[in-house]
Design a protein around this motif. Structure first.
Motif, PDB file in Angstrom:
ATOM      1  N   GLN A  60       0.826  -1.211   0.000  1.00 46.41           N
ATOM      2  CA  GLN A  60       0.000   0.000   0.000  1.00 46.41           C
ATOM      3  C   GLN A  60       0.859   1.260   0.000  1.00 46.41           C
ATOM      4  O   GLN A  60       0.588   2.220  -0.738  1.00 46.41           O
ATOM      5  CB  GLN A  60      -0.916   0.013   1.228  1.00 46.41           C
ATOM      6  N   THR A  71       0.272   3.344  -3.575  1.00 42.38           N
ATOM      7  CA  THR A  71      -0.821   4.313  -3.481  1.00 42.38           C
ATOM      8  C   THR A  71      -0.370   5.580  -2.771  1.00 42.38           C
ATOM      9  O   THR A  71       0.071   5.532  -1.617  1.00 42.38           O
ATOM     10  CB  THR A  71      -2.009   3.710  -2.704  1.00 42.38           C
ATOM     11  N   LYS A 119      -1.938   7.266 -10.725  1.00 33.84           N
ATOM     12  CA  LYS A 119      -3.154   6.520 -11.053  1.00 33.84           C
ATOM     13  C   LYS A 119      -2.819   5.128 -11.579  1.00 33.84           C
ATOM     14  O   LYS A 119      -3.440   4.129 -11.210  1.00 33.84           O
ATOM     15  CB  LYS A 119      -3.980   7.281 -12.084  1.00 33.84           C
ATOM     16  N   GLN A 155      -1.485   2.792  -8.770  1.00 38.88           N
ATOM     17  CA  GLN A 155      -2.540   2.266  -7.911  1.00 38.88           C
ATOM     18  C   GLN A 155      -3.378   1.218  -8.643  1.00 38.88           C
ATOM     19  O   GLN A 155      -3.693   0.168  -8.079  1.00 38.88           O
ATOM     20  CB  GLN A 155      -3.428   3.405  -7.419  1.00 38.88           C
ATOM     21  N   HIS A 183      -1.126  -1.939  -9.459  1.00 42.46           N
ATOM     22  CA  HIS A 183      -0.342  -2.444  -8.325  1.00 42.46           C
ATOM     23  C   HIS A 183       1.148  -2.465  -8.660  1.00 42.46           C
ATOM     24  O   HIS A 183       1.828  -3.485  -8.568  1.00 42.46           O
ATOM     25  CB  HIS A 183      -0.821  -3.841  -7.916  1.00 42.46           C
ATOM     26  N   ARG A 189       5.227   8.905   0.242  1.00 36.50           N
ATOM     27  CA  ARG A 189       4.511   7.641   0.430  1.00 36.50           C
ATOM     28  C   ARG A 189       4.530   7.234   1.899  1.00 36.50           C
ATOM     29  O   ARG A 189       5.588   7.122   2.505  1.00 36.50           O
ATOM     30  CB  ARG A 189       5.167   6.539  -0.406  1.00 36.50           C
TER      31      ARG A 189
END
Length: 279
Positions: free
Chosen positions: A15, A19, A52, A55, A58, A268
């Motif tokens: 994550q 993201t 984008k 995310q 992955h 991040r």
């Protein structure tokens, strides 16, 4: 290690690297809408599109998946033993391996082949919560290498401190992939000021400080930094930084440490709350 919700710590590694935080995306979008320099607007568009795709597919937002910095907050009634800390490190290592994130950790002197082992862990206790909160900050070294520390005299004027912070950003330049988020730590000791600066990057960057003094200082510094005209990826324009965040701590009467820790546009971090970690 018996962890509720199975491999949540391994997923935390994914994550954090796949993201961007909502507050970071929000300020990037605002910067894109305000940008008038065509080249700089294109750069911000590429940054947003990259986030984008990362995310959705992955994939790592950046090839430099950083040195994992782990913040462990231990709440009331919770215990974290040395063996649990080692298992947390192992779970993060597995998360990096399973998600094909780059290995970037080496011996500082021998160097040699890069590995996944070597997460830096900070632990603190909190009476405001129960359970355990884990925050992972993958710190890439394109920006980490630009960290600055200065031990000011306690008589230093605020303008002198501001100039040091702005000069630190100027020295970072386009190599560190602006627009930046600038973390500042003021107070404590030399080592603690730099830790505060890193922890400042974990604050919500789209929400002003509740402290009126820090709020004014953050606003003033952001204006000065953006007046440098470095712009996104060094292409010019009014968006050299998205935000400046400051954390302070009491210090000695004879000193005034100030640390600066810069993040590239790909700030991040990810956090999970766990009720219990079983040894």
């Amino acid at each position: 290690m018996n962890i509720p919700a199975g491999n949540r710590i391994e997923q935390l590694a994914a994550q954090a690297n796949f993201t961007l935080r909502r507050d970071v995306m929000s300020l990037l979008r605002k910067a894109y809408r305000r940008e008038r320099n065509p080249r700089s607007k294109n750069a911000l568009g590429w940054i947003l599109e990259n986030a984008k795709i990362a995310q959705r597919e992955h994939l790592a937002i950046c090839q430099d998946t950083g040195l994992p910095i782990v913040f462990i907050e231990v709440g009331r009634g919770s215990v974290v033993s040395p063996s649990v800390i080692e298992k947390i490190k192992t779970s993060i290592e597995k998360g990096y391996i399973k998600n094909y994130l780059r290995s970037s950790i080496v011996d500082p002197l021998v160097r040699g082949k890069a590995s996944y082992r070597g997460a830096v862990v900070h632990i603190e206790c909190s009476s405001r919560m129960k359970g355990i909160r884990l925050t992972l900050l993958p710190k890439g070294f394109g920006s980490e290498n630009k960290s600055q520390l200065k031990m000011f005299n306690p008589t230093a004027k605020i303008e002198t401190i501001e100039n040091f912070i702005v000069e630190s950003v100027m020295k970072a330049g386009p190599d560190s992939c602006p627009p930046f988020v600038v973390g500042v730590g003021i107070g404590g000791t030399s080592d603690y000021a730099l830790l505060l600066a890193k922890k400042a990057l974990l604050l919500p960057i789209d929400i002003p400080s509740k402290d009126p003094i820090l709020k004014k200082l953050e606003t003033r510094l952001l204006q000065k930094i953006n007046a440098l005209g470095l712009g996104p990826m060094g292409l010019g324009g009014p968006c050299t930084a998205l935000a400046v965040k400051i954390k302070t701590a009491p210090t000695h009467i004879a000193g005034l440490p100030v640390g600066v820790n810069i993040s590239c546009h790909a700030l991040r971090s990810a956090t999970i709350k766990i009720d219990k970690l079983i040894d």
